[in-house]
Design an enzyme around this catalytic site. Structure first.
Site, PDB file in Angstrom:
ATOM      1  N   LYS A 156      -0.405  -5.634  -3.657  1.00 30.82           N
ATOM      2  CA  LYS A 156      -0.624  -4.765  -2.498  1.00 30.82           C
ATOM      3  C   LYS A 156      -1.142  -3.411  -2.945  1.00 30.82           C
ATOM      4  O   LYS A 156      -0.682  -2.862  -3.958  1.00 30.82           O
ATOM      5  CB  LYS A 156       0.697  -4.551  -1.753  1.00 30.82           C
ATOM      6  CG  LYS A 156       0.549  -3.627  -0.556  1.00 30.82           C
ATOM      7  CD  LYS A 156       1.872  -3.119  -0.038  1.00 30.82           C
ATOM      8  CE  LYS A 156       2.051  -1.660  -0.411  1.00 30.82           C
ATOM      9  NZ  LYS A 156       3.155  -1.012   0.312  1.00 30.82           N
ATOM     10  N   LYS A 162      -3.452  -5.861   5.814  1.00 31.96           N
ATOM     11  CA  LYS A 162      -2.187  -5.254   6.277  1.00 31.96           C
ATOM     12  C   LYS A 162      -2.498  -3.907   6.911  1.00 31.96           C
ATOM     13  O   LYS A 162      -2.472  -2.869   6.245  1.00 31.96           O
ATOM     14  CB  LYS A 162      -1.227  -5.103   5.093  1.00 31.96           C
ATOM     15  CG  LYS A 162       0.041  -4.332   5.432  1.00 31.96           C
ATOM     16  CD  LYS A 162       1.081  -4.437   4.352  1.00 31.96           C
ATOM     17  CE  LYS A 162       2.272  -3.564   4.696  1.00 31.96           C
ATOM     18  NZ  LYS A 162       3.436  -3.835   3.873  1.00 31.96           N
ATOM     19  N   ARG A 217      19.671   0.268  -6.961  1.00 30.94           N
ATOM     20  CA  ARG A 217      18.425  -0.366  -6.484  1.00 30.94           C
ATOM     21  C   ARG A 217      18.477  -1.867  -6.722  1.00 30.94           C
ATOM     22  O   ARG A 217      18.080  -2.665  -5.867  1.00 30.94           O
ATOM     23  CB  ARG A 217      17.201   0.259  -7.184  1.00 30.94           C
ATOM     24  CG  ARG A 217      16.951   1.714  -6.806  1.00 30.94           C
ATOM     25  CD  ARG A 217      15.615   2.215  -7.317  1.00 30.94           C
ATOM     26  NE  ARG A 217      15.521   2.293  -8.762  1.00 30.94           N
ATOM     27  CZ  ARG A 217      15.837   3.367  -9.499  1.00 30.94           C
ATOM     28  NH1 ARG A 217      16.290   4.472  -8.914  1.00 30.94           N
ATOM     29  NH2 ARG A 217      15.710   3.355 -10.811  1.00 30.94           N
TER      30      ARG A 217
HETATM   31  P1  13P Z   1       6.559   0.052   6.661  1.00 33.68           P
HETATM   32  O1  13P Z   1       6.622  -1.255   7.417  1.00 33.68           O
HETATM   33  O2  13P Z   1       7.884   0.742   6.532  1.00 33.68           O
HETATM   34  O3  13P Z   1       5.433   0.914   7.133  1.00 33.68           O
HETATM   35  O4  13P Z   1       6.231  -0.328   5.143  1.00 33.68           O
HETATM   36  C1  13P Z   1       5.223  -1.212   4.898  1.00 33.68           C
HETATM   37  C2  13P Z   1       4.572  -0.884   3.629  1.00 33.68           C
HETATM   38  O5  13P Z   1       4.499  -1.696   2.734  1.00 33.68           O
HETATM   39  C3  13P Z   1       3.975   0.460   3.473  1.00 33.68           C
HETATM   40  O6  13P Z   1       3.157   0.464   2.343  1.00 33.68           O
END
Ligand code: 13P
Length: 341
Positions: A137, A220, A47
């Protein structure tokens, strides 16, 4: 620095024309799922190797303004001993952190989901800030069925996002508010639009109730799309129009930037859809950009295959997708650009 100034400074670094966010915050089960198809075991060492490769890719700072990290990565060091968040910060890329603890069923509300992680969040944020994180986030997930998400599911999830965002802002951390209406299922584009609109309305009511400064957050969301098993596909232009209709109705202009997730779209579709929004709606009141995980990383993983000798090819793959999405942010992407390196 006063907290509002600190939040404003972070927003200005993150919200820039031609740039977006790389989501590299896969949890342990998710990164294992991403590594499996290329036969790479998800060890701490692998990772680290993979994420260090992403963060040191030459040139990405021209298209990537922020990277979302997983907790483990925030504490890892690059080859020369530099902490990975500092590797990013030195390149002018803002490090952020996924702070939610994943989703599970919402009790007594079959089919609805809820995300965990509010307990102790302020303390965790103080620690992450000390490690270099400037934004966070949190993802809430909504799956579409005939009866889901229910009104209770929609209001409970909005409340979680607003409480998280308020705690972040109190700590001087910019919250990325991520409500994801899933692509899974055979629902129509109209049904996704209806659900996304209801979800967004409730979220902005909750953010208001919790005194969240809209100027100091990033949204988002999912794009408005037909379910992946729906028989009728939609063009990038149809998706752009449907998505912008929903967000115009629901997202105040005080929000500086909407950074879409890719949610299972192919890399090319994610880029084309974002481009269609920016090319078709050049006067949208927010920056319309990306915060992609899979759509930025899929080609990188394929090029890498877990082998050190492929690192440069993998970094080139990342730079290419970052550059094309940067162009899509400006509405300047053309499908023919896919052919160039
Ligand atoms: P994806 O663009 O693969 O959907 O991932 C974005 C993300 O942060 C999901 O929580």
């Amino acid at each position: 620095m006063a907290i509002a100034d600190e939040l404003q400074t972070t927003i200005e670094h993150m919200v820039q024309a031609g740039k977006g966010i790389l989501a590299a915050d896969e949890s342990q089960p998710t990164i294992a799922k991403r590594f499996a198809p290329i036969g790479v075991e998800s060890t701490e060492e692998n990772r680290l190797a993979y994420r260090a490769l992403l963060f040191t890719a030459p040139g990405i700072e021209d298209y990537i303004s922020g990277v979302i990290l997983f907790e483990e990565t925030l504490g890892q060091n690059g080859d020369d001993g530099t902490p990975l968040p500092e590797v990013l910060a030195r390149r002018g890329i803002v490090p952020g952190i996924k702070v939610d603890k994943g989703k599970g069923p919402l009790a007594l509300s079959p089919g609805d989901l809820i995300t965990y992680g509010l307990d102790g969040l302020a303390e965790r944020l103080r620690q992450y800030k000390g490690q270099g994180a400037r934004f966070a986030k949190w993802r809430e997930v909504y799956s579409i069925s005939e009866r889901n998400p229910t009104p209770l599911g929609i209001s409970a999830n909005a409340e979680m996002l607003a409480r998280y965002a308020a705690v972040c802002q109190e700590q001087g951390i910019v919250p990325i508010v991520e409500p994801e209406v899933l692509i899974d299922g055979d629902h129509s584009l109209a049904r996704c639009a209806e659900v996304t609109e209801a979800v967004q309305k409730e979220i902005f009511h909750a953010l208001h109730r919790h005194h969240v400064a809209l100027e100091h957050m990033i949204l988002k969301p999912n794009m408005v799309l037909p379910g992946k098993d729906h028989p009728v596909r939609a063009s990038a232009e149809e998706i752009a129009a449907a998505t912008l209709r929903v967000f115009r109705r629901t997202v105040p202009v005080a929000v500086p930037s909407i950074n879409f997730l890719s949610g299972g779209l192919s890399p090319e579709e994610a880029t084309a859809n974002l481009n269609a929004m920016n090319a078709g709606f050049p006067h949208a009141p927010w920056l319309l950009s990306f915060s992609y995980g899979r759509a930025l990383q899929q080609t990188v993983l394929q090029a890498w295959q877990g082998k050190a000798e492929n690192a440069i090819a993998a970094q080139r793959a990342l730079l290419k997708r970052a550059r094309l999405n940067g162009a899509a942010q400006r509405g300047e992407y053309r499908a023919a650009m896919e052919a160039s390196d």
